[in-house]
Every structure is written in C-alpha cells, then in structure tokens.
Design a protein around this motif. Structure first.
Motif, mmCIF file in Angstrom:
data_model
loop_
_atom_site.group_PDB
_atom_site.id
_atom_site.type_symbol
_atom_site.label_atom_id
_atom_site.label_comp_id
_atom_site.label_asym_id
_atom_site.label_seq_id
_atom_site.Cartn_x
_atom_site.Cartn_y
_atom_site.Cartn_z
ATOM 1 N N ALA A 87 120.182 7.681 1.707
ATOM 2 C CA ALA A 87 120.522 7.398 3.149
ATOM 3 C C ALA A 87 118.874 7.051 4.217
ATOM 4 O O ALA A 87 119.379 6.560 4.943
ATOM 5 C CB ALA A 87 121.324 8.650 4.103
ATOM 6 N N ASN A 88 118.326 8.021 4.047
ATOM 7 C CA ASN A 88 116.773 7.874 4.922
ATOM 8 C C ASN A 88 116.412 6.535 5.334
ATOM 9 O O ASN A 88 116.060 5.531 5.058
ATOM 10 C CB ASN A 88 116.174 8.622 4.875
ATOM 11 N N LEU A 89 116.531 5.881 3.254
ATOM 12 C CA LEU A 89 115.609 4.739 3.035
ATOM 13 C C LEU A 89 116.934 3.910 3.877
ATOM 14 O O LEU A 89 116.737 2.788 4.284
ATOM 15 C CB LEU A 89 116.387 3.675 1.537
ATOM 16 N N MET A 90 118.077 4.031 3.676
ATOM 17 C CA MET A 90 119.227 2.881 4.733
ATOM 18 C C MET A 90 119.305 2.719 6.550
ATOM 19 O O MET A 90 119.021 2.028 6.543
ATOM 20 C CB MET A 90 119.904 2.677 4.569
ATOM 21 N N ALA A 91 118.815 4.056 6.388
ATOM 22 C CA ALA A 91 118.250 4.329 7.789
ATOM 23 C C ALA A 91 117.499 4.037 8.898
ATOM 24 O O ALA A 91 116.904 3.897 9.539
ATOM 25 C CB ALA A 91 118.872 5.596 8.471
ATOM 26 N N ARG A 92 115.951 4.114 7.969
ATOM 27 C CA ARG A 92 114.562 3.495 7.782
ATOM 28 C C ARG A 92 114.838 1.441 7.681
ATOM 29 O O ARG A 92 114.509 1.298 8.431
ATOM 30 C CB ARG A 92 113.479 3.762 7.375
ATOM 31 N N ALA A 93 115.330 1.184 7.057
ATOM 32 C CA ALA A 93 115.782 -0.420 6.862
ATOM 33 C C ALA A 93 116.477 -0.384 8.180
ATOM 34 O O ALA A 93 116.173 -1.769 8.185
ATOM 35 C CB ALA A 93 115.979 -0.189 5.021
ATOM 36 N N HIS A 94 117.020 0.103 8.499
ATOM 37 C CA HIS A 94 118.769 -0.545 9.092
ATOM 38 C C HIS A 94 118.695 0.671 10.203
ATOM 39 O O HIS A 94 119.618 0.950 11.256
ATOM 40 C CB HIS A 94 120.022 -0.799 9.258
ATOM 41 N N PRO A 110 95.653 5.506 -3.597
ATOM 42 C CA PRO A 110 95.305 4.397 -2.228
ATOM 43 C C PRO A 110 95.391 4.525 -0.947
ATOM 44 O O PRO A 110 96.720 4.784 -0.812
ATOM 45 C CB PRO A 110 95.650 3.484 -3.641
ATOM 46 N N ALA A 111 94.813 3.608 -0.793
ATOM 47 C CA ALA A 111 95.321 3.517 1.053
ATOM 48 C C ALA A 111 96.383 2.386 1.489
ATOM 49 O O ALA A 111 94.836 1.105 1.149
ATOM 50 C CB ALA A 111 94.696 3.740 2.469
ATOM 51 N N VAL A 112 97.438 2.432 1.823
ATOM 52 C CA VAL A 112 97.912 0.830 1.530
ATOM 53 C C VAL A 112 97.668 -0.056 2.919
ATOM 54 O O VAL A 112 97.675 1.062 3.830
ATOM 55 C CB VAL A 112 98.988 0.489 1.129
ATOM 56 N N LEU A 113 97.719 -1.323 3.053
ATOM 57 C CA LEU A 113 97.798 -1.506 5.167
ATOM 58 C C LEU A 113 98.774 -1.742 4.778
ATOM 59 O O LEU A 113 99.851 -2.115 4.740
ATOM 60 C CB LEU A 113 97.084 -2.896 4.589
ATOM 61 N N CYS A 114 100.100 -0.616 6.300
ATOM 62 C CA CYS A 114 100.693 -1.230 6.740
ATOM 63 C C CYS A 114 101.084 -0.837 8.364
ATOM 64 O O CYS A 114 100.464 0.188 8.762
ATOM 65 C CB CYS A 114 101.747 0.215 6.603
ATOM 66 N N PRO A 115 101.201 -2.248 8.849
ATOM 67 C CA PRO A 115 100.211 -1.849 10.395
ATOM 68 C C PRO A 115 101.702 -2.007 11.111
ATOM 69 O O PRO A 115 101.722 -1.699 12.850
ATOM 70 C CB PRO A 115 100.006 -3.440 11.194
ATOM 71 N N PHE A 116 102.973 -1.484 11.019
ATOM 72 C CA PHE A 116 104.147 -0.608 11.220
ATOM 73 C C PHE A 116 104.469 0.270 12.322
ATOM 74 O O PHE A 116 104.052 1.167 11.060
ATOM 75 C CB PHE A 116 105.414 -2.447 10.378
ATOM 76 N N ALA A 117 105.162 0.587 12.736
ATOM 77 C CA ALA A 117 105.250 1.884 13.591
ATOM 78 C C ALA A 117 106.706 2.350 12.846
ATOM 79 O O ALA A 117 107.634 1.537 12.676
ATOM 80 C CB ALA A 117 105.859 2.189 14.754
ATOM 81 N N PRO A 118 106.333 3.283 12.914
ATOM 82 C CA PRO A 118 108.332 4.405 11.929
ATOM 83 C C PRO A 118 108.934 4.170 12.851
ATOM 84 O O PRO A 118 109.124 4.256 14.069
ATOM 85 C CB PRO A 118 107.647 4.880 10.823
ATOM 86 N N ARG A 119 110.399 4.348 11.986
ATOM 87 C CA ARG A 119 111.620 3.685 12.920
ATOM 88 C C ARG A 119 112.622 4.628 11.887
ATOM 89 O O ARG A 119 112.812 4.495 10.944
ATOM 90 C CB ARG A 119 111.999 2.571 13.759
ATOM 91 N N ILE A 120 113.857 5.841 12.929
ATOM 92 C CA ILE A 120 115.031 5.973 12.059
ATOM 93 C C ILE A 120 116.187 5.532 12.620
ATOM 94 O O ILE A 120 115.981 6.132 13.456
ATOM 95 C CB ILE A 120 114.369 7.062 10.631
ATOM 96 N N SER A 121 117.379 5.876 12.101
ATOM 97 C CA SER A 121 118.284 5.742 12.759
ATOM 98 C C SER A 121 118.917 7.290 13.177
ATOM 99 O O SER A 121 118.720 8.212 12.548
ATOM 100 C CB SER A 121 119.554 5.379 11.812
ATOM 101 N N PRO A 122 119.198 7.026 14.557
ATOM 102 C CA PRO A 122 119.708 8.769 14.795
ATOM 103 C C PRO A 122 120.838 9.233 13.775
ATOM 104 O O PRO A 122 121.206 10.307 14.116
ATOM 105 C CB PRO A 122 120.359 8.803 15.362
ATOM 106 N N HIS A 123 121.398 7.992 13.050
ATOM 107 C CA HIS A 123 122.641 8.956 12.202
ATOM 108 C C HIS A 123 122.233 8.977 10.736
ATOM 109 O O HIS A 123 123.234 9.199 9.754
ATOM 110 C CB HIS A 123 123.403 7.267 11.675
ATOM 111 N N ALA A 124 121.355 8.987 10.398
ATOM 112 C CA ALA A 124 120.437 9.482 9.117
ATOM 113 C C ALA A 124 121.434 10.994 8.314
ATOM 114 O O ALA A 124 122.055 10.769 7.356
ATOM 115 C CB ALA A 124 119.009 9.307 9.064
ATOM 116 N N ASP A 125 121.004 12.127 9.174
ATOM 117 C CA ASP A 125 121.625 12.835 8.913
ATOM 118 C C ASP A 125 122.874 12.888 8.429
ATOM 119 O O ASP A 125 123.776 13.449 7.231
ATOM 120 C CB ASP A 125 121.194 14.460 9.222
ATOM 121 N N ALA A 126 123.870 12.108 9.294
ATOM 122 C CA ALA A 126 125.325 12.254 8.941
ATOM 123 C C ALA A 126 125.265 11.147 7.352
ATOM 124 O O ALA A 126 126.407 11.691 7.607
ATOM 125 C CB ALA A 126 125.831 11.866 10.416
ATOM 126 N N VAL A 127 124.605 10.570 7.579
ATOM 127 C CA VAL A 127 125.227 9.322 6.631
ATOM 128 C C VAL A 127 124.310 10.227 5.545
ATOM 129 O O VAL A 127 125.216 10.108 3.856
ATOM 130 C CB VAL A 127 124.401 7.883 6.844
#
Length: 333
Positions: A59-66, A13-30
């Motif tokens: 780590a990607n979840l935290m890098a996207r959340a913050h 199913p398709a869900v509503l999500c109007p927000f743009a994705p972002r991710i920290s540049p530290h994701a891979d290191a973390v």
C-alpha cells in the motif's frame, strides 16, 4: 555465474533523484485494508505469506505513487499491485515447471480484460483465488474509464505478460539475454506502462489526446519506466545472483562489455541517471505546453511521484535487504 566474491566490496550506489518524497495520509489505512483483502481472496495461504506481505507494505508504494488520490482509489490501485505481484510469481514458477498451461493463463487474462467476462478456463489456469481477485479489480476499474483507455490499458497488460513469458522462457533455457534485448523487454516486464495508465482512474480523469500524442509525453513515460526498471535492478541483483537469474541490467552489462561487477553496477547507475535527466527535460517541456490542463498536469506529476515513490518504498519495504539499497542524491550545484 557472477563474481560474488566481490559482493562485500560493493557499496550501495547513489542514484540521482531530484524529487521530494510524498505519501498519502491514507497509507496506513489502506495497508490494513489490503491485508484483509488479500486474505479474503485466499492470496496469502502459503506458509509465511502473511508475514512477508505485511513487511512488503504494498500500500505504501501506491500511496507514494498517488499521494493526492482518495482512499477508495488507493485501495483499488493496491489491489491491482497485489494481484500483479501474485500473477507474476505464479507465472514465473509455472512457466518453468509446465509452460503450456501458463501460456494459456496469459491469453485468458487478456481475454478477461478485453471481453469483460472471465472464461471458465481462467480459474483452472490461475487458480480460483487469483482469478477472482483479477476479476474484482477489473470490475471496479472498468466503470471509471472509457473505451479508449480500456484499449490502451489492455494493450499494456498484454505487453507486460509478453515480457513475463519472455523472461520465463529464458530462465527455462538458462539463456542470458543480450543487453539491447534486455533493455527492450524490461520495459514490458516492469509493468510500468499499465501502472502509469492507472493514474487516470485514480484521479477520475482521462488524459487529453493532445498530451497522449505529444512526443515529449511518450519520452517522459518511457524514461520514467526505464528509471524505475533500472533502480529495481540495482536493488535486486544480489538476490538474482544468488539464484542464478540472468535478468538484470547489471549482469547484461557485465557480460556484454566484459566489466567487473563493481564497474557494471556503476554503468547501470550512470544509465539510470541519464534517463532521469531525460525525464526531467521532457517533463519541463510538457509542463510549459500543458500547464493550463488539469488532467495533463496530474498525468505528468504522478510520473514524478512514481519515480520518487518507487525509491522510497524500496527503502522501507521488507522485500529488500537494507545493505543492498542505493542511496539517492540530488544534482550538484
């Protein structure tokens, strides 16, 4: 338990999500750091655990959340996430097999956070690796925050653990929850409140009392947590159906409203989208009133990051099959 003969007929199913994705540049290191951290604490000793951990990309979840947090802060947030997943898995298995020691473990986790000293029984109840990991993340978090934050956070951890106990008790009794009961307890078992609290030490802030007491902020946090919980249910129901787990809003709607499985999925998507709109309305009002308070804006903005980050992490994490993942859509018009 469920009409799995319809499984192949269900498109994601398709869900509503109007927000743009972002991710920290530290994701891979973390992510690299987190593998070493979990290994050092003995959390990946089970067969296949290292491979599953690498695929999950916690780590990607935290890098996207913050996405604006520093690397050290993302390491701490990821350590909290790993510890919570391990604790959740341990309690889920232990409570069904031997509930009393597991209930004692829950009490000891709360005591650890409240007293800031681990009791000897904690290692016995949880095992030394997890007890040491939880002790470490708390020691690293506690100096960053004040007493009011600690009290709020510990209360939310206790709520999460109560939700976990409730789910485990239902599983042991093979008891399907009622829909309203599930909605209420899912808010606790999803652990979103405790992770929303961690926004503050991730950025070196404490939210102002005016924001914490604002009814729109309470509405925004609750709506954000509900959106995340329902989305997680939408991507996990095939796994839960396969093992006979009743804890999913899709199954609760199917039972209570006598829906077909496709209609129950559609109803869950509709409820997800209603709460997404509710979140947007509350967020817009909050930003108008608190636009000149940096801490308040960070606290509000990272709720947006959490909603979108949870979606994007689910798409890239190896925890879910790609065919089960809902797409996202933006508002029409």
């Amino acid at each position: 338990m469920h009409e799995m003969t319809q499984r192949d007929e269900l498109a994601a199913p398709a869900v509503l999500c109007p927000f743009a994705p972002r991710i920290s540049p530290h994701a891979d290191a973390v992510q690299r750091w987190s593998l070493h951290w979990a290994t050092r604490h003995g959390l990946l000793d089970r067969p296949g655990a290292r491979q599953a951990f690498a695929r999950a990309r916690f780590a990607n979840l935290m890098a996207r959340a913050h996405p604006d947090a520093g690397e050290a802060e993302l390491r701490l947030a990821t350590a909290w996430l790993i510890s919570t997943f391990v604790l959740d898995d341990l309690l889920e298995r232990a409570l069904v097999r031997d509930p009393e020691p597991a209930r004692a473990a829950v009490a000891e986790v709360v005591r650890l956070l409240r007293d800031q000293q681990p009791a000897p029984i904690l290692a016995t109840a949880l095992g030394r690796p997890l007890a040491a990991a939880l002790g470490e993340v708390w020691r690293r978090t506690e100096p960053r925050v004040g007493a009011a934050w600690r009290e709020r956070f510990v209360g939310h951890v206790a709520d999460y653990l109560a939700g976990t106990l409730w789910e485990a008790g239902n599983r042991a009794a093979d008891r399907p929850p009622l829909l309203e009961e599930y909605r209420r307890m899912r808010h606790h078992s999803a652990a979103t409140d405790m992770f929303f609290d961690l926004i503050e030490p991730m950025h070196g802030i404490e939210l102002p009392r005016a924001l914490l007491e604002d009814p729109d902020f309470d509405a925004a946090r609750r709506a954000a947590g509900t959106v995340i919980g329902i989305f997680n249910d939408l991507i996990s129901w095939p796994k839960e159906a396969a093992i006979g787990d009743h804890h999913n809003i899709v199954f609760a709607m199917q039972r209570e409203h006598r829906l077909s499985l496709p209609d129950a999925v559609a109803a869950a998507v509709a409820e997800h989208d209603e709460h997404m709109i509710e979140f947007q309305v509350a967020r817009d009002r909050l930003e108008t009133r608190h636009w000149d308070d940096r801490a308040a804006i960070i606290g509000i903005t990272d709720l947006v990051h959490w909603i979108r980050g949870n979606l994007d992490w689910s798409l890239e994490s190896g925890r879910y099959s790609s065919e089960d993942l809902p797409a996202q859509r933006r508002p029409s018009g």
